[in-house]
Design a protein around this motif. Structure first.
Motif, PDB file in Angstrom:
ATOM      1  N   VAL A  35       0.838  -1.200   0.000  1.00 18.07           N
ATOM      2  CA  VAL A  35       0.000   0.000   0.000  1.00 18.07           C
ATOM      3  C   VAL A  35       0.868   1.243   0.000  1.00 18.07           C
ATOM      4  O   VAL A  35       0.653   2.184  -0.759  1.00 18.07           O
ATOM      5  CB  VAL A  35      -0.926   0.005   1.247  1.00 18.07           C
ATOM      6  N   VAL A  36       1.898   1.219   0.859  1.00 19.40           N
ATOM      7  CA  VAL A  36       2.758   2.393   0.977  1.00 19.40           C
ATOM      8  C   VAL A  36       3.605   2.572  -0.274  1.00 19.40           C
ATOM      9  O   VAL A  36       3.715   3.661  -0.830  1.00 19.40           O
ATOM     10  CB  VAL A  36       3.664   2.252   2.222  1.00 19.40           C
ATOM     11  N   VAL A  37       4.202   1.472  -0.759  1.00 21.28           N
ATOM     12  CA  VAL A  37       5.069   1.546  -1.932  1.00 21.28           C
ATOM     13  C   VAL A  37       4.278   1.958  -3.158  1.00 21.28           C
ATOM     14  O   VAL A  37       4.751   2.709  -4.006  1.00 21.28           O
ATOM     15  CB  VAL A  37       5.770   0.190  -2.169  1.00 21.28           C
ATOM     16  N   GLY A  38       3.037   1.489  -3.251  1.00 25.14           N
ATOM     17  CA  GLY A  38       2.227   1.788  -4.418  1.00 25.14           C
ATOM     18  C   GLY A  38       1.548   3.131  -4.379  1.00 25.14           C
ATOM     19  O   GLY A  38       0.804   3.481  -5.284  1.00 25.14           O
ATOM     20  N   ALA A  73      -6.123  -4.235 -12.049  1.00 21.97           N
ATOM     21  CA  ALA A  73      -5.645  -5.549 -11.652  1.00 21.97           C
ATOM     22  C   ALA A  73      -5.477  -6.457 -12.857  1.00 21.97           C
ATOM     23  O   ALA A  73      -5.149  -7.614 -12.719  1.00 21.97           O
ATOM     24  CB  ALA A  73      -6.635  -6.183 -10.668  1.00 21.97           C
ATOM     25  N   THR A  74      -5.698  -5.955 -14.058  1.00 20.24           N
ATOM     26  CA  THR A  74      -5.607  -6.811 -15.231  1.00 20.24           C
ATOM     27  C   THR A  74      -4.245  -6.738 -15.891  1.00 20.24           C
ATOM     28  O   THR A  74      -3.950  -7.511 -16.777  1.00 20.24           O
ATOM     29  CB  THR A  74      -6.681  -6.419 -16.265  1.00 20.24           C
ATOM     30  N   THR A  75      -3.401  -5.819 -15.467  1.00 22.40           N
ATOM     31  CA  THR A  75      -2.071  -5.711 -16.059  1.00 22.40           C
ATOM     32  C   THR A  75      -1.114  -6.611 -15.306  1.00 22.40           C
ATOM     33  O   THR A  75      -1.375  -7.044 -14.203  1.00 22.40           O
ATOM     34  CB  THR A  75      -1.571  -4.253 -15.996  1.00 22.40           C
ATOM     35  N   GLY A  79      -4.720   7.555   0.779  1.00 18.48           N
ATOM     36  CA  GLY A  79      -4.284   7.430  -0.607  1.00 18.48           C
ATOM     37  C   GLY A  79      -5.274   6.726  -1.506  1.00 18.48           C
ATOM     38  O   GLY A  79      -5.068   6.651  -2.711  1.00 18.48           O
ATOM     39  N   GLY A  80      -6.359   6.177  -0.919  1.00 16.21           N
ATOM     40  CA  GLY A  80      -7.386   5.522  -1.736  1.00 16.21           C
ATOM     41  C   GLY A  80      -6.892   4.244  -2.376  1.00 16.21           C
ATOM     42  O   GLY A  80      -6.211   3.442  -1.755  1.00 16.21           O
ATOM     43  N   ALA A  81      -7.238   4.060  -3.651  1.00 14.40           N
ATOM     44  CA  ALA A  81      -6.828   2.855  -4.389  1.00 14.40           C
ATOM     45  C   ALA A  81      -5.385   3.037  -4.843  1.00 14.40           C
ATOM     46  O   ALA A  81      -5.111   3.719  -5.817  1.00 14.40           O
ATOM     47  CB  ALA A  81      -7.753   2.633  -5.582  1.00 14.40           C
ATOM     48  N   THR A  82      -4.470   2.436  -4.121  1.00 14.03           N
ATOM     49  CA  THR A  82      -3.046   2.657  -4.377  1.00 14.03           C
ATOM     50  C   THR A  82      -2.352   1.501  -5.073  1.00 14.03           C
ATOM     51  O   THR A  82      -1.213   1.638  -5.497  1.00 14.03           O
ATOM     52  CB  THR A  82      -2.310   2.918  -3.055  1.00 14.03           C
ATOM     53  N   TYR A  83      -3.026   0.351  -5.194  1.00 14.20           N
ATOM     54  CA  TYR A  83      -2.364  -0.831  -5.731  1.00 14.20           C
ATOM     55  C   TYR A  83      -3.428  -1.852  -6.109  1.00 14.20           C
ATOM     56  O   TYR A  83      -4.524  -1.807  -5.559  1.00 14.20           O
ATOM     57  CB  TYR A  83      -1.425  -1.416  -4.671  1.00 14.20           C
ATOM     58  N   PRO A  84      -3.145  -2.755  -7.050  1.00 16.77           N
ATOM     59  CA  PRO A  84      -4.140  -3.795  -7.361  1.00 16.77           C
ATOM     60  C   PRO A  84      -4.546  -4.553  -6.093  1.00 16.77           C
ATOM     61  O   PRO A  84      -3.688  -5.008  -5.339  1.00 16.77           O
ATOM     62  CB  PRO A  84      -3.409  -4.719  -8.331  1.00 16.77           C
TER      63      PRO A  84
END
Length: 198
Positions: free
Chosen positions: A37-40, A48-50, A112-117
């Motif tokens: 979460v933090v890194v992204g 999430a499809t990539t 940060g909301g949606a930060t990662y798949p």
């Protein structure tokens, strides 16, 4: 008492002792999810499809939150608000376990909301892959476990503990069970399962 030549029947130990290693694995997964979460945080691509290899953003030390012990070493403890369940003596959360994570500052501002798949502003989705029982070593170990109802209750309790004690910055953990589709050595099935999970 056992007759000569018989193996004693092992007594069932406490749930904590029996599932302690599993709790450690869950804790590590949760920690990885939190770091993700933090890194992204700097990535705007939440699809999430990539391919995961293409969505990993570059991170710097500044993107990772400071721990209690790091702040203490830098004489910066007063610059942050620490959670009530932080143990100042160890710099870790007050969890009676060797897997207790380091204390992190309380959240200030948005997460940060949606930060990662798999990560939104409200939850972190973690897939629990369950290999199929094909008469192999997995089936042998599975047959030694508690009844499914007991395992489910213990898993639920550990998830609640993670939600209550770990710093996920306002997000709840969402564990999704995924049943594997092929034998342990079936690379094609494993690839298909990975694509399905993504």
């Amino acid at each position: 008492m056992t007759a000569p030549g018989e193996n004693p029947v092992p007594s069932r130990s406490s749930a904590l002792r029996r599932y302690g290693p599993a709790a450690g694995v869950v804790a590590v997964v949760a920690a990885i999810a939190v770091v993700s979460v933090v890194v992204g945080r700097g990535s705007s691509n939440g699809s999430a499809t990539t391919s995961p290899a293409k969505t990993l953003p570059s991170a710097t030390v500044a993107d990772v939150p400071i721990t209690y012990n790091e702040a203490k070493a830098q004489n910066k403890l007063g610059n942050y608000k620490w959670p009530d369940d932080c143990d100042p003596a160890t710099g870790r959360l007050k969890i009676p376990s060797v897997y207790s994570p380091p204390c992190l500052p309380e959240l200030e501002g948005g997460n940060g909301g949606a930060t990662y798949p798999g990560v939104t502003g409200d939850e972190i989705t973690i897939v629990a892959f369950v290999p199929p029982s094909n008469g192999d070593i997995t089936a042998m170990f599975t047959s030694q476990m508690d009844d499914p109802e007991v395992v489910a209750a213990t898993s639920k309790a550990f998830r609640q503990m993670l939600d209550d004690l770990y710093s996920t910055w306002g997000r709840r953990l969402n564990f999704v069970r995924f049943d594997g589709s092929g034998a342990p050595g079936d690379a094609l099935a494993a690839h298909s399962d990975a694509v399905s999970v993504i």
